[in-house]
Every structure is written in C-alpha cells, then in structure tokens.
Scaffold this motif. Sequence first.
Motif, PDB file in Angstrom:
ATOM      1  N   VAL A  32       0.857  -1.181   0.000  1.00 11.70           N
ATOM      2  CA  VAL A  32       0.000   0.000   0.000  1.00 11.70           C
ATOM      3  C   VAL A  32       0.896   1.235   0.000  1.00 11.70           C
ATOM      4  CG1 VAL A  32      -1.825   1.277   1.159  1.00 11.70           C
ATOM      5  CG2 VAL A  32      -1.791  -1.222   1.281  1.00 11.70           C
ATOM      6  N   VAL A  33       0.796   2.039  -1.055  1.00  9.26           N
ATOM      7  CA  VAL A  33       1.576   3.270  -1.191  1.00  9.26           C
ATOM      8  C   VAL A  33       0.687   4.419  -0.734  1.00  9.26           C
ATOM      9  CG1 VAL A  33       2.931   4.697  -2.764  1.00  9.26           C
ATOM     10  CG2 VAL A  33       2.713   2.235  -3.190  1.00  9.26           C
ATOM     11  N   LYS A  34       1.153   5.196   0.250  1.00 10.09           N
ATOM     12  CA  LYS A  34       0.310   6.234   0.855  1.00 10.09           C
ATOM     13  C   LYS A  34       0.990   7.595   0.862  1.00 10.09           C
ATOM     14  CE  LYS A  34      -2.294   3.413   4.017  1.00 10.09           C
ATOM     15  NZ  LYS A  34      -3.404   3.786   4.831  1.00 10.09           N
ATOM     16  N   ARG A  35       0.193   8.644   0.827  1.00 13.37           N
ATOM     17  CA  ARG A  35       0.581  10.024   1.123  1.00 13.37           C
ATOM     18  C   ARG A  35       1.979  10.414   0.646  1.00 13.37           C
ATOM     19  NH1 ARG A  35      -2.087   8.501   6.131  1.00 13.37           N
ATOM     20  NH2 ARG A  35      -4.152   9.429   6.043  1.00 13.37           N
ATOM     21  N   LYS A  53      -1.749  -1.025  -3.952  1.00 13.67           N
ATOM     22  CA  LYS A  53      -2.837  -0.078  -3.733  1.00 13.67           C
ATOM     23  C   LYS A  53      -2.218   1.303  -3.545  1.00 13.67           C
ATOM     24  CE  LYS A  53      -6.173  -1.055  -0.770  1.00 13.67           C
ATOM     25  NZ  LYS A  53      -6.997  -1.121   0.467  1.00 13.67           N
ATOM     26  N   LEU A  54      -2.600   2.245  -4.411  1.00 13.16           N
ATOM     27  CA  LEU A  54      -2.171   3.636  -4.303  1.00 13.16           C
ATOM     28  C   LEU A  54      -3.284   4.334  -3.543  1.00 13.16           C
ATOM     29  CD1 LEU A  54      -0.950   3.965  -7.979  1.00 13.16           C
ATOM     30  CD2 LEU A  54       0.448   3.534  -5.956  1.00 13.16           C
ATOM     31  N   SER A  55      -2.994   4.784  -2.322  1.00 13.03           N
ATOM     32  CA  SER A  55      -4.049   5.147  -1.385  1.00 13.03           C
ATOM     33  C   SER A  55      -3.706   6.396  -0.589  1.00 13.03           C
ATOM     34  CB  SER A  55      -4.241   3.979  -0.415  1.00 13.03           C
ATOM     35  OG  SER A  55      -5.181   4.278   0.562  1.00 13.03           O
ATOM     36  N   GLY A  56      -4.725   7.059  -0.094  1.00 12.31           N
ATOM     37  CA  GLY A  56      -4.514   8.180   0.813  1.00 12.31           C
ATOM     38  C   GLY A  56      -4.423   9.508   0.092  1.00 12.31           C
ATOM     39  N   GLN A  57      -4.313  10.549   0.866  1.00 10.53           N
ATOM     40  CA  GLN A  57      -4.239  11.890   0.296  1.00 10.53           C
ATOM     41  C   GLN A  57      -2.859  12.150  -0.282  1.00 10.53           C
ATOM     42  OE1 GLN A  57      -5.252  14.287   3.613  1.00 10.53           O
ATOM     43  NE2 GLN A  57      -7.387  13.663   3.612  1.00 10.53           N
ATOM     44  N   GLY A  58      -2.794  13.035  -1.255  1.00 12.33           N
ATOM     45  CA  GLY A  58      -1.516  13.387  -1.858  1.00 12.33           C
ATOM     46  C   GLY A  58      -1.207  12.553  -3.077  1.00 12.33           C
ATOM     47  N   THR A  59      -0.031  12.770  -3.608  1.00 14.73           N
ATOM     48  CA  THR A  59       0.402  12.076  -4.815  1.00 14.73           C
ATOM     49  C   THR A  59       1.162  10.814  -4.447  1.00 14.73           C
ATOM     50  OG1 THR A  59       0.574  14.172  -5.997  1.00 14.73           O
ATOM     51  CG2 THR A  59       1.775  12.307  -6.908  1.00 14.73           C
ATOM     52  N   THR A  90      -7.014   9.923  -4.612  1.00 14.47           N
ATOM     53  CA  THR A  90      -5.553   9.778  -4.675  1.00 14.47           C
ATOM     54  C   THR A  90      -5.060  10.275  -6.017  1.00 14.47           C
ATOM     55  OG1 THR A  90      -5.641   7.822  -3.264  1.00 14.47           O
ATOM     56  CG2 THR A  90      -3.646   8.139  -4.538  1.00 14.47           C
ATOM     57  N   ASP A  91      -4.039  11.136  -6.013  1.00 14.04           N
ATOM     58  CA  ASP A  91      -3.338  11.469  -7.252  1.00 14.04           C
ATOM     59  C   ASP A  91      -2.311  10.376  -7.465  1.00 14.04           C
ATOM     60  OD1 ASP A  91      -4.618  13.775  -7.920  1.00 14.04           O
ATOM     61  OD2 ASP A  91      -3.165  15.102  -6.979  1.00 14.04           O
ATOM     62  N   ALA A  92      -2.533   9.556  -8.465  1.00 15.86           N
ATOM     63  CA  ALA A  92      -1.624   8.434  -8.680  1.00 15.86           C
ATOM     64  C   ALA A  92      -1.163   8.425 -10.116  1.00 15.86           C
ATOM     65  CB  ALA A  92      -2.337   7.123  -8.339  1.00 15.86           C
TER      66      ALA A  92
END
Length: 172
Positions: free
Chosen positions: A110-113, A138-144, A170-172
């Motif tokens: 899980v990639v976050k914030r 999983k690209l997750s959370g606020q931010g890029t 999520t900006d991914a």
Amino acid sequence: FMLIPIIPVMAAGDVAENAANAYFKVGNEYYSTLRGAISDAANARDRTVYLLKDATVADRALSIPSGADVTLDLGGHTLTASDTTYYLVEYLNGKLTVKNGTLNVSRGIVVKRGGYLVFDGVNLTVTNRTAAARPAVKLSGQGTTRMTVLNSHLKTYGPGESLVLAEHGTDA
C-alpha cells in the motif's frame, strides 16, 4: 573498585547472531526478520536490505516512513510472505525500491501520502483465491502516490480488486 557490566548495543531490529542464521543483511548487520532489517535500514547509512537466500516470512503491515528511501535487493532469490490477512507493506510513505528477484505475497504493498514504489527486475505474484483478495499494489490516501515498473512482471491470481488500484481521492 566497582564492576560495571558492559551491555552490548544492538540495532533496533531483530539482529541474527551470525550470517548462517540470517535471511537479510543491512550494512554489517544480519537479520532474521524483514521487519527488523527494514526498520533499521530506514535510518541507516546504507539503506539497502539484501535478501541472502530464499525465505518465507510471517512479517506483515511493514512501514517505510516519510523521507526514508529503502531498497530491498532480492539478489536473485525468492521472498514469500506467508501472512494472508495484511498487506506485506501497509504504510509506504517514503520510497521503496524492490529489485532483482521474485516476490510472492497474498496481499502486496500500500503506497500512501506521497509514497513511491519502484519494481526493477522483479517477478511479483499475488495469490489469494479468497473473497478477501486485494490488489498487488494499492495507491491510497491523500496526496500524490507513484509507482514505476521497470523490466518486471506483475501478476495476480484470484478474485481480487485488480493488479493495481488507485483509490478515490488519490493522485496516482
């Protein structure tokens, strides 16, 4: 005359007695768990965790803190995560590069914030045939959040959400 016991200072992680008992190496320290190796690598001068031989680990919900830049060099070996309940890396807020080998998991990363994940020369297989299957990444959370795949092969088996999921917001 007073005797003062000498207490050895160990690294923060699970340091193995010697290389024969270890699966991982960071700098000059040997580790029996991935959690210990990654935890220490996040704050070490040499931020590379080397897999020394094929290993199956029970580690789960690992973290890479914001600002850390850790490399997991599989060294041509296979790392298998046996836990089926949690992602192997649950909180990737810094940067993690996984390279040179095979990674088998039930749930991936899980990639976050602002986190950044790089696969370079990796065969990643996610096998979870249950109704609780989740994506490999999983690209997750606020931010890029970012992910780069170089010379790698990623695949998933089972009824999971997808290979890579960019969650809402999520900006991914």
